[in-house]
Scaffold this motif. Structure first.
Motif, PDB file in Angstrom:
ATOM      1  N   PHE A  96       9.668  56.724  84.771  1.00  0.00           N
ATOM      2  CA  PHE A  96      10.731  57.049  85.699  1.00  0.00           C
ATOM      3  C   PHE A  96      11.448  55.817  86.244  1.00  0.00           C
ATOM      4  CE2 PHE A  96       8.856  61.303  86.028  1.00  0.00           C
ATOM      5  CZ  PHE A  96      10.005  62.050  86.001  1.00  0.00           C
ATOM      6  N   SER A  97      10.711  54.843  86.738  1.00  0.00           N
ATOM      7  CA  SER A  97      11.374  53.771  87.468  1.00  0.00           C
ATOM      8  C   SER A  97      10.727  52.433  87.180  1.00  0.00           C
ATOM      9  CB  SER A  97      11.316  54.065  88.979  1.00  0.00           C
ATOM     10  OG  SER A  97      12.007  53.086  89.706  1.00  0.00           O
ATOM     11  N   GLY A  98      11.555  51.424  86.961  1.00  0.00           N
ATOM     12  CA  GLY A  98      11.055  50.091  86.671  1.00  0.00           C
ATOM     13  C   GLY A  98      11.162  49.184  87.871  1.00  0.00           C
ATOM     14  N   GLY A  99      10.314  48.129  87.902  1.00  0.00           N
ATOM     15  CA  GLY A  99      10.349  47.166  88.993  1.00  0.00           C
ATOM     16  C   GLY A  99      11.677  46.439  89.038  1.00  0.00           C
ATOM     17  N   GLY A 100      12.124  46.114  90.228  1.00  0.00           N
ATOM     18  CA  GLY A 100      13.417  45.472  90.374  1.00  0.00           C
ATOM     19  C   GLY A 100      13.329  44.201  91.187  1.00  0.00           C
ATOM     20  N   PHE A 117      16.198  53.051  86.609  1.00  0.00           N
ATOM     21  CA  PHE A 117      15.634  54.397  86.693  1.00  0.00           C
ATOM     22  C   PHE A 117      16.023  55.165  85.444  1.00  0.00           C
ATOM     23  CE2 PHE A 117      16.394  58.914  87.892  1.00  0.00           C
ATOM     24  CZ  PHE A 117      15.076  59.278  88.072  1.00  0.00           C
ATOM     25  N   PHE A 118      15.031  55.496  84.634  1.00  0.00           N
ATOM     26  CA  PHE A 118      15.236  56.246  83.401  1.00  0.00           C
ATOM     27  C   PHE A 118      16.325  55.640  82.519  1.00  0.00           C
ATOM     28  CE2 PHE A 118      12.466  59.884  83.384  1.00  0.00           C
ATOM     29  CZ  PHE A 118      12.586  60.360  82.080  1.00  0.00           C
ATOM     30  N   GLY A 119      16.262  54.320  82.368  1.00  0.00           N
ATOM     31  CA  GLY A 119      17.194  53.633  81.491  1.00  0.00           C
ATOM     32  C   GLY A 119      18.533  53.288  82.114  1.00  0.00           C
ATOM     33  N   LYS A 154       7.463  52.676 111.395  1.00  0.00           N
ATOM     34  CA  LYS A 154       8.464  52.663 110.330  1.00  0.00           C
ATOM     35  C   LYS A 154       8.564  54.038 109.687  1.00  0.00           C
ATOM     36  CE  LYS A 154       8.911  51.062 105.583  1.00  0.00           C
ATOM     37  NZ  LYS A 154       8.187  50.401 104.478  1.00  0.00           N
ATOM     38  N   ASP A 155       9.798  54.470 109.405  1.00  0.00           N
ATOM     39  CA  ASP A 155      10.007  55.716 108.666  1.00  0.00           C
ATOM     40  C   ASP A 155       9.470  55.554 107.250  1.00  0.00           C
ATOM     41  OD1 ASP A 155      11.238  56.866 110.853  1.00  0.00           O
ATOM     42  OD2 ASP A 155      13.271  56.417 110.164  1.00  0.00           O
ATOM     43  N   VAL A 156       8.795  56.570 106.756  1.00  0.00           N
ATOM     44  CA  VAL A 156       8.189  56.509 105.428  1.00  0.00           C
ATOM     45  C   VAL A 156       9.237  56.716 104.348  1.00  0.00           C
ATOM     46  CG1 VAL A 156       6.614  57.702 103.853  1.00  0.00           C
ATOM     47  CG2 VAL A 156       5.909  57.229 106.199  1.00  0.00           C
ATOM     48  N   ASP A 157       9.176  55.881 103.329  1.00  0.00           N
ATOM     49  CA  ASP A 157      10.022  56.069 102.153  1.00  0.00           C
ATOM     50  C   ASP A 157       9.576  57.352 101.457  1.00  0.00           C
ATOM     51  OD1 ASP A 157      11.306  56.050  99.709  1.00  0.00           O
ATOM     52  OD2 ASP A 157      10.799  53.967  99.218  1.00  0.00           O
ATOM     53  N   PRO A 158      10.453  58.347 101.306  1.00  0.00           N
ATOM     54  CA  PRO A 158      10.049  59.620 100.706  1.00  0.00           C
ATOM     55  C   PRO A 158       9.580  59.493  99.265  1.00  0.00           C
ATOM     56  CG  PRO A 158      12.446  59.500 100.924  1.00  0.00           C
ATOM     57  CD  PRO A 158      11.884  58.345 101.691  1.00  0.00           C
ATOM     58  N   LEU A 159       9.889  58.372  98.620  1.00  0.00           N
ATOM     59  CA  LEU A 159       9.465  58.176  97.237  1.00  0.00           C
ATOM     60  C   LEU A 159       8.167  57.382  97.127  1.00  0.00           C
ATOM     61  CD1 LEU A 159      12.895  57.367  95.545  1.00  0.00           C
ATOM     62  CD2 LEU A 159      11.744  59.572  95.760  1.00  0.00           C
ATOM     63  N   ASP A 160       7.631  56.926  98.244  1.00  0.00           N
ATOM     64  CA  ASP A 160       6.381  56.164  98.227  1.00  0.00           C
ATOM     65  C   ASP A 160       5.206  57.136  98.261  1.00  0.00           C
ATOM     66  OD1 ASP A 160       4.306  54.425  98.419  1.00  0.00           O
ATOM     67  OD2 ASP A 160       4.909  53.512 100.317  1.00  0.00           O
ATOM     68  N   TRP A 161       4.779  57.581  97.097  1.00  0.00           N
ATOM     69  CA  TRP A 161       3.765  58.618  96.986  1.00  0.00           C
ATOM     70  C   TRP A 161       2.381  58.143  97.420  1.00  0.00           C
ATOM     71  CZ3 TRP A 161       0.116  56.999  93.496  1.00  0.00           C
ATOM     72  CH2 TRP A 161       0.527  56.028  92.563  1.00  0.00           C
ATOM     73  N   THR A 162       2.181  56.809  97.626  1.00  0.00           N
ATOM     74  CA  THR A 162       0.870  56.332  98.063  1.00  0.00           C
ATOM     75  C   THR A 162       0.536  56.802  99.475  1.00  0.00           C
ATOM     76  OG1 THR A 162       1.751  54.233  98.927  1.00  0.00           O
ATOM     77  CG2 THR A 162       1.051  54.280  96.611  1.00  0.00           C
ATOM     78  N   ASN A 163       1.557  57.209 100.243  1.00  0.00           N
ATOM     79  CA  ASN A 163       1.308  57.683 101.604  1.00  0.00           C
ATOM     80  C   ASN A 163       0.990  59.180 101.674  1.00  0.00           C
ATOM     81  OD1 ASN A 163       1.705  55.326 103.353  1.00  0.00           O
ATOM     82  ND2 ASN A 163       3.783  55.327 102.532  1.00  0.00           N
ATOM     83  N   MET A 164       0.992  59.845 100.520  1.00  0.00           N
ATOM     84  CA  MET A 164       0.657  61.271 100.516  1.00  0.00           C
ATOM     85  C   MET A 164      -0.779  61.476 100.990  1.00  0.00           C
ATOM     86  SD  MET A 164       2.341  62.621  96.959  1.00  0.00           S
ATOM     87  CE  MET A 164       4.099  62.602  96.691  1.00  0.00           C
ATOM     88  N   GLU A 267      21.502  57.813  98.568  1.00  0.00           N
ATOM     89  CA  GLU A 267      22.027  58.328  97.306  1.00  0.00           C
ATOM     90  C   GLU A 267      21.033  58.111  96.167  1.00  0.00           C
ATOM     91  OE1 GLU A 267      26.824  57.650  98.135  1.00  0.00           O
ATOM     92  OE2 GLU A 267      25.611  56.059  97.218  1.00  0.00           O
ATOM     93  N   TYR A 268      20.394  56.958  96.163  1.00  0.00           N
ATOM     94  CA  TYR A 268      19.408  56.662  95.127  1.00  0.00           C
ATOM     95  C   TYR A 268      18.212  57.608  95.232  1.00  0.00           C
ATOM     96  CZ  TYR A 268      15.807  54.183  92.503  1.00  0.00           C
ATOM     97  OH  TYR A 268      14.803  53.863  91.624  1.00  0.00           O
ATOM     98  N   ASN A 269      17.717  57.806  96.454  1.00  0.00           N
ATOM     99  CA  ASN A 269      16.581  58.712  96.647  1.00  0.00           C
ATOM    100  C   ASN A 269      16.900  60.125  96.181  1.00  0.00           C
ATOM    101  OD1 ASN A 269      15.078  56.632  97.686  1.00  0.00           O
ATOM    102  ND2 ASN A 269      15.266  57.259  99.827  1.00  0.00           N
ATOM    103  N   LYS A 270      18.138  60.576  96.446  1.00  0.00           N
ATOM    104  CA  LYS A 270      18.545  61.916  96.015  1.00  0.00           C
ATOM    105  C   LYS A 270      18.571  62.000  94.485  1.00  0.00           C
ATOM    106  CE  LYS A 270      21.972  65.581  96.747  1.00  0.00           C
ATOM    107  NZ  LYS A 270      21.937  66.002  95.331  1.00  0.00           N
ATOM    108  N   THR A 271      19.057  60.959  93.838  1.00  0.00           N
ATOM    109  CA  THR A 271      19.096  60.923  92.377  1.00  0.00           C
ATOM    110  C   THR A 271      17.685  61.033  91.806  1.00  0.00           C
ATOM    111  OG1 THR A 271      21.106  59.570  92.346  1.00  0.00           O
ATOM    112  CG2 THR A 271      19.748  59.554  90.359  1.00  0.00           C
TER     113      THR A 271
END
Length: 292
Positions: A96-100, A117-119, A154-164, A267-271
Motif C-alpha cells: 500500500f504505502s512506501g516510506g517517504g 502510495f500504490f505506485g 496529540k491527535d492520533v493519525d487515523p492511519l497509524d494502526w499501531t495504536n489500535m 486529502e491524503y488520508n481520505k485517498t
C-alpha cells in the motif's frame, strides 16, 4: 576541573552552532508494539498464527531513521542501508504505502512529506502550529547529553494502526454488557476483527530534548522545544536517538521535496481510506466466488 570542562564544552558547542554552514546528523531507532490480543479474540486466529504475523511485521515495527538538520530545516527518512527488502519495489506491508521523506522548516512553518502510495507519488503538506508542550524540570542523560522532559496530548493519525486496541478493554464496568452482546451473535460466535478493535482519539506524547543542541527540531513531525528532541514516547511507539554527529564530513542537501501530487494531510488520508475500503470489498467479492 569539572566546571572548567563544562565551560570548554559550552564554548565548543556555541562555536559549532555559530558556523554559517552548520549541519548535524542524528540517527534514531524507532520501535512500535501492537496489541495482538485484539486480533482474533473469538478464535479467528490461533496463538501460533498471531506469533507468525508478529514475526512478519517486525521489519515494519523496528526501523532506523536519519535526521539531517541545520539551524532551521531538517529532512527525516529511513536509513536506506538498513531498510528491510519488501515486495513491490520497496513498498510496505500489502504494497500500500512506501516510506517517504519528511521535511520541516521551523522558521517558515513548512512541513512536507514526499510519499508513495500504490505506485503513485504524493507531496503531502501538514500544518505547523506551535506544539503545546508542557515543560518539566525532570531530566536524564541520553548518551553524553542532558535531556529534559516535555509532554503533550496529540491527535492520533487515523492511519497509524499501531495504536489500535481491543474495544472497551479499559472499561470494566461494561464487561457484563459485552458478554450479553456477544451472546446475541450467531451460533458460530464469529465476529469480524474490525468489530473488536478501536482507535483512540488522542495519545500522550513524552519528549526528551537537550538544550545542548539548540535547534528546535526532532524526529518525524516533532519539534517546538528549546533543543533537539532525542527521545519520543508516543502511544505504542518509542523513537530513540542512538548517534549524533555535528558537522559531518559528508554534507546533505537539506531542501524541500518537490516530487508528487500536492495534497493536504486530510486529502491524503481520505485517498488511503477509500483505496483500502475498495481493496477490502474486492477481496470480499473474490471470497464469495464473484468475478469483476
Amino acid at each position: 576541573m569539572k566546571s572548567l570542562l563544562s565551560a570548554i564544552f559550552l564554548i565548543a558547542t556555541l562555536t559549532t552552532f555559530a558556523q554559517k554552514d552548520f549541519q548535524g546528523k542524528a540517527v534514531y531507532m524507532s520501535k512500535s508494539t501492537v496489541d495482538m490480543s485484539s486480533w482474533g479474540r473469538n478464535g479467528q486466529l490461533s496463538e501460533a498464527q498471531k506469533k507468525q504475523i508478529a514475526a512478519r511485521m517486525k521489519s515494519m515495527l523496528e526501523k532506523t531513521f536519519i535526521l539531517n538538520f541545520n539551524k532551521l530545516e531538517s529532512v527525516y527518512k529511513e536509513d536506506e542501508k538498513l531498510a528491510a527488502p519488501t515486495m513491490g519495489g520497496g513498498r510496505s506491508w500489502g504494497g500500500f504505502s512506501g516510506g517517504g521523506i519528511k521535511y520541516k522548516n521551523t522558521k517558515d512553518r513548512v512541513a512536507l512529506e514526499s510519499k508513495e502510495f500504490f505506485g503513485k507519488n504524493f507531496l503531502i503538506s501538514d500544518s505547523m502550529e506551535q506544539p503545546k508542550w508542557e515543560l518539566s524540570t525532570e531530566s536524564k542523560k541520553i548518551g553524553n547529553y542532558t535531556c529534559y522532559k516535555a509532554t503533550m496530548m496529540k491527535d492520533v493519525d487515523p492511519l497509524d494502526w499501531t495504536n489500535m486496541r481491543r474495544r472497551g478493554r479499559k472499561n470494566n464496568t461494561k464487561k457484563d454488557e459485552n458478554k450479553k452482546d456477544e451472546a446475541k451473535k450467531d451460533s458460530s460466535n464469529v465476529r469480524k476483527i474490525s468489530d473488536e478493535i478501536e482507535m483512540p482519539k488522542q495519545i500522550e506524547v513524552t519528549a526528551w530534548y537537550s538544550p545542548q543542541i539548540p535547534v528546535s527540531n526532532g524526529p518525524g513531525e516533532y519539534w517546538g522545544l528549546p533543543g533537539l528532541i532525542l527521545e519520543i514516547n508516543a502511544g505504542r511507539t518509542t523513537i530513540l536517538c542512538t548517534e549524533i554527529i555535528m558537522n559531518p564530513s559528508e554534507k546533505v542537501d537539506i531542501k524541500k521535496p518537490t516530487k508528487g501530487t500536492e495534497v493536504t494531510r486530510a486529502e491524503y488520508n481520505k485517498t488511503i481510506t477509500d483505496k483500502m475500503q475498495q481493496f477490502r470489498e474486492s477481496r470480499g467479492r473474490r471470497g464469495r466466488g464473484r468475478r469483476f
